[in-house]
Scaffold this active site. Structure first.
Site, PDB file in Angstrom:
ATOM      1  N   LYS A 113       0.875  -1.279   0.245  1.00 31.39           N
ATOM      2  CA  LYS A 113      -0.039  -0.009   0.028  1.00 31.39           C
ATOM      3  C   LYS A 113       0.916   1.387   0.034  1.00 31.39           C
ATOM      4  CE  LYS A 113      -4.130  -2.245   0.686  1.00 31.39           C
ATOM      5  NZ  LYS A 113      -3.876  -3.606   0.523  1.00 31.39           N
TER       6      LYS A 113
HETATM    7  C1  LIG Z   1      -4.248  -4.756   0.065  1.00 38.78           C
HETATM    8  C2  LIG Z   1      -3.461  -5.989   0.162  1.00 38.78           C
HETATM    9  C3  LIG Z   1      -3.620  -6.792  -1.019  1.00 38.78           C
HETATM   10  C4  LIG Z   1      -4.615  -6.768  -2.114  1.00 38.78           C
HETATM   11  O1  LIG Z   1      -4.560  -5.737  -3.064  1.00 38.78           O
HETATM   12  P1  LIG Z   1      -5.737  -5.270  -3.939  1.00 38.78           P
HETATM   13  O2  LIG Z   1      -5.273  -4.056  -4.535  1.00 38.78           O
HETATM   14  O3  LIG Z   1      -6.831  -4.896  -2.771  1.00 38.78           O
HETATM   15  O4  LIG Z   1      -6.013  -6.396  -4.731  1.00 38.78           O
HETATM   16  C5  LIG Z   1      -2.588  -7.978  -0.947  1.00 38.78           C
HETATM   17  N1  LIG Z   1      -1.922  -8.009   0.029  1.00 38.78           N
HETATM   18  C6  LIG Z   1      -1.580  -7.075   0.834  1.00 38.78           C
HETATM   19  C7  LIG Z   1      -0.433  -7.422   2.008  1.00 38.78           C
HETATM   20  C8  LIG Z   1      -2.488  -6.029   0.867  1.00 38.78           C
HETATM   21  O5  LIG Z   1      -2.081  -4.961   1.866  1.00 38.78           O
END
Ligand SMILES: *Cc1c(COP(=O)(O)O)cnc(C)c1O
Length: 497
Positions: A113
């Protein structure tokens, strides 16, 4: 470049307006009217570009020079990635002959993120400056979190001028380390509150705040507008296109396409890969890896998106999602921009809990998308295998991807070079990773220490440093008391700058 809504009922807007708005007024999501293409020279340049140069090249295709002058854009990018460790913000590691792992978690909160939430807050002031009447207002970012997003938003927005950020998390509903990460948050414009309830209560509470007219009026008097940092905002998607462009160009040989396997929840990460492919980057198949909430895998297999099923809590909590909001953008792109159809599907999903796409469309999708799912047990097996065979420590989200990938390779794999997108540091989910490797059940810092011991890897500083960081926030509120948290902040002196 103009941005249009996937539901076709809102007027086209500029990039800066789309980023300030979040979702479009008609409930749809913004997409550029046409996806810009990279020319041969640019694709070649990406092959040897530094990450920041790649980011400037890609972002410029979507953001006008008028609103985002080159020096400002350059500074935003450079400030965003200055807090990542290593020579480049992302790492590409060889796993075996045909497989590389793209690590996206070397930022300040140890999850992918950060790739978007470090840059997005730095684009907002440029957007405000470029839209008449918005320059002097203050944005209050309000977010409910089940763990990762809240911390990444806090770190991204901390000390940003003209912005305050409020995070609400379910009391007792996040891991000990995640809670400590949030409660020790630094910065003069942040506020963290536990809500007595579960994640849905916190989420519903935040949605209510956005609809609360009396709150909007009170805040409006202070020139404050509520805003969200949700992954459906175009400003969060855009920075993610960069790492697909960067990695595919680095790994591809002679322009051969490279497949990507992506652990998926809200479909934001993988959608950015799809856009990179449409820009002409050598991106081959995109494989959507689901955990036990396999609503997307079922969709790709059957053409039916059906959220009428039990929600499962898994060891990959950031993928525990039954409504993958960003899929709407894929539907729009793949239906050739048929907003009427998208509207119909989304209305059905809302009213009946499911919709079905035509057979030809599903077949077309299967040429460019793969899919697969993994249970917690499967993911733990992948964690063990990666560590014992390759000495590589991976987190439970990435492990879902690895399991799906190995299963495909043992079948009729494409034989192409493949990238596994790694989305979190294994230390962020230490108790589960440790359990997968050894069967030991430890919690909190004991799990981090044990994991470090058996892997001979250092605990990332942002997690290790939590031991000594003072707790700044210990507020708890009732579900009904969330507006009061904001009103109390409004009553205090304006944010010191
Ligand atoms: C948010 C997240 C995901 C999923 O990503 P999306 O964009 O929602 O598909 C996968 N792994 C981790 C560690 C995340 O924080």
């Amino acid at each position: 470049m103009e941005y249009i809504s996937t539901r076709g009922l809102s007027p086209a807007v500029s990039a800066q307006e789309a980023i300030l708005a979040g979702p479009a007024p008609d409930g749809g999501l913004y997409l550029p009217e046409t996806i810009p293409a990279l020319d041969a020279g640019e694709l070649k340049a990406l092959g040897s570009a530094r990450y920041e140069d790649a980011a400037n090249l890609i972002l410029r295709k979507y953001l006008s020079e008028d609103a985002f002058p080159a020096p400002e854009l350059r500074k935003a990018v450079s400030d965003a990635y200055a807090r990542f460790d290593g020579p480049e913000p992302v790492f590409i590691r060889a796993y075996d002959d045909g497989l590389s792992v793209l690590e996206l978690w070397h930022g300040p909160t140890c999850a992918f993120k950060d790739m978007a939430l470090q840059l997005f807050p730095r684009l907002l002031p440029l957007c405000r400056k470029a839209v008449p009447g918005r320059e002097d207002e203050e944005s209050w970012i309000v977010t409910a979190t089940s763990g990762d997003t809240g911390k990444a938003a806090l770190e991204g927005f901390r000390d940003q001028p003209g912005i305050r950020v409020f995070v609400f998390y379910p009391a007792g509903g996040v891991s000990a380390v995640q809670e400590l990460q949030m409660r020790t948050q630094e910065g003069n414009n942040v506020c963290v509150t536990a809500v007595k309830g579960n994640f849905d209560d916190a989420q519903t509470g935040v949605k209510k705040l956005f609809r609360d007219e009396s709150l909007a009026k009170t805040l409006g008097k202070e020139n404050v507008r509520l805003s969200s940092a949700n992954s459906i905002n175009w400003g969060r998607l855009l920075p993610q296109i960069v790492y697909y462009a960067y990695a595919s160009a680095k790994i591809s040989q002679n322009g051969e396409p490279v497949d990507f396997v992506v652990p998926t929840g809200n479909f934001g990460n993988i959608l950015a890969g799809c856009i990179a492919r449409r820009m002409g980057c050598p991106v081959g198949k995109l494989v959507c890896a689901s955990n036990e909430n396999r609503v997307l895998t079922d969709f790709f297999e059957t053409g039916v998106y059906d959220r009428r099923r039990e929600f499962r809590k898994t060891a990959s909590p950031s993928m525990d999602i039954l409504i993958s909001s960003n899929l709407e953008r894929l539907l729009f792109l793949e239906s050739g921009g048929d907003a009427e159809r998208v509207r119909d599907w989304m209305e059905r999903l809302n009213a009946e809990g499911y919709y079905r796409i035509p057979v030809e469309m599903r077949k077309r999708l299967s040429e460019t998308f793969g899919c697969g799912s993994a249970s917690d047990r499967d993911a733990f097996e992948a964690i063990r295998k990666a560590f014992s065979e390759k000495g590589m420590l991976i987190d439970p989200h990435t492990a879902v991807g690895l399991f799906v990938l190995e299963k495909r390779r043992s079948g009729a794999g494409s034989g192409r070079k493949t990238v596994l997108v790694s989305t979190a540091s294994p230390f962020k989910f230490a108790p589960d990773v440790l359990f997968a490797l050894t069967g030991e059940k430890e919690d909190g810092f004991r799990a981090l220490d044990r994991l470090s011991e058996i892997s001979a890897l250092q605990i990332p500083e942002p997690l290790d440093g939590l031991r000594t960081r003072p707790v700044r926030f210990s507020g708890v509120c009732e579900k009904e008391g969330m507006a009061d948290v904001l009103l109390a902040a409004a009553a205090r002196a304006p944010m010191e700058s």
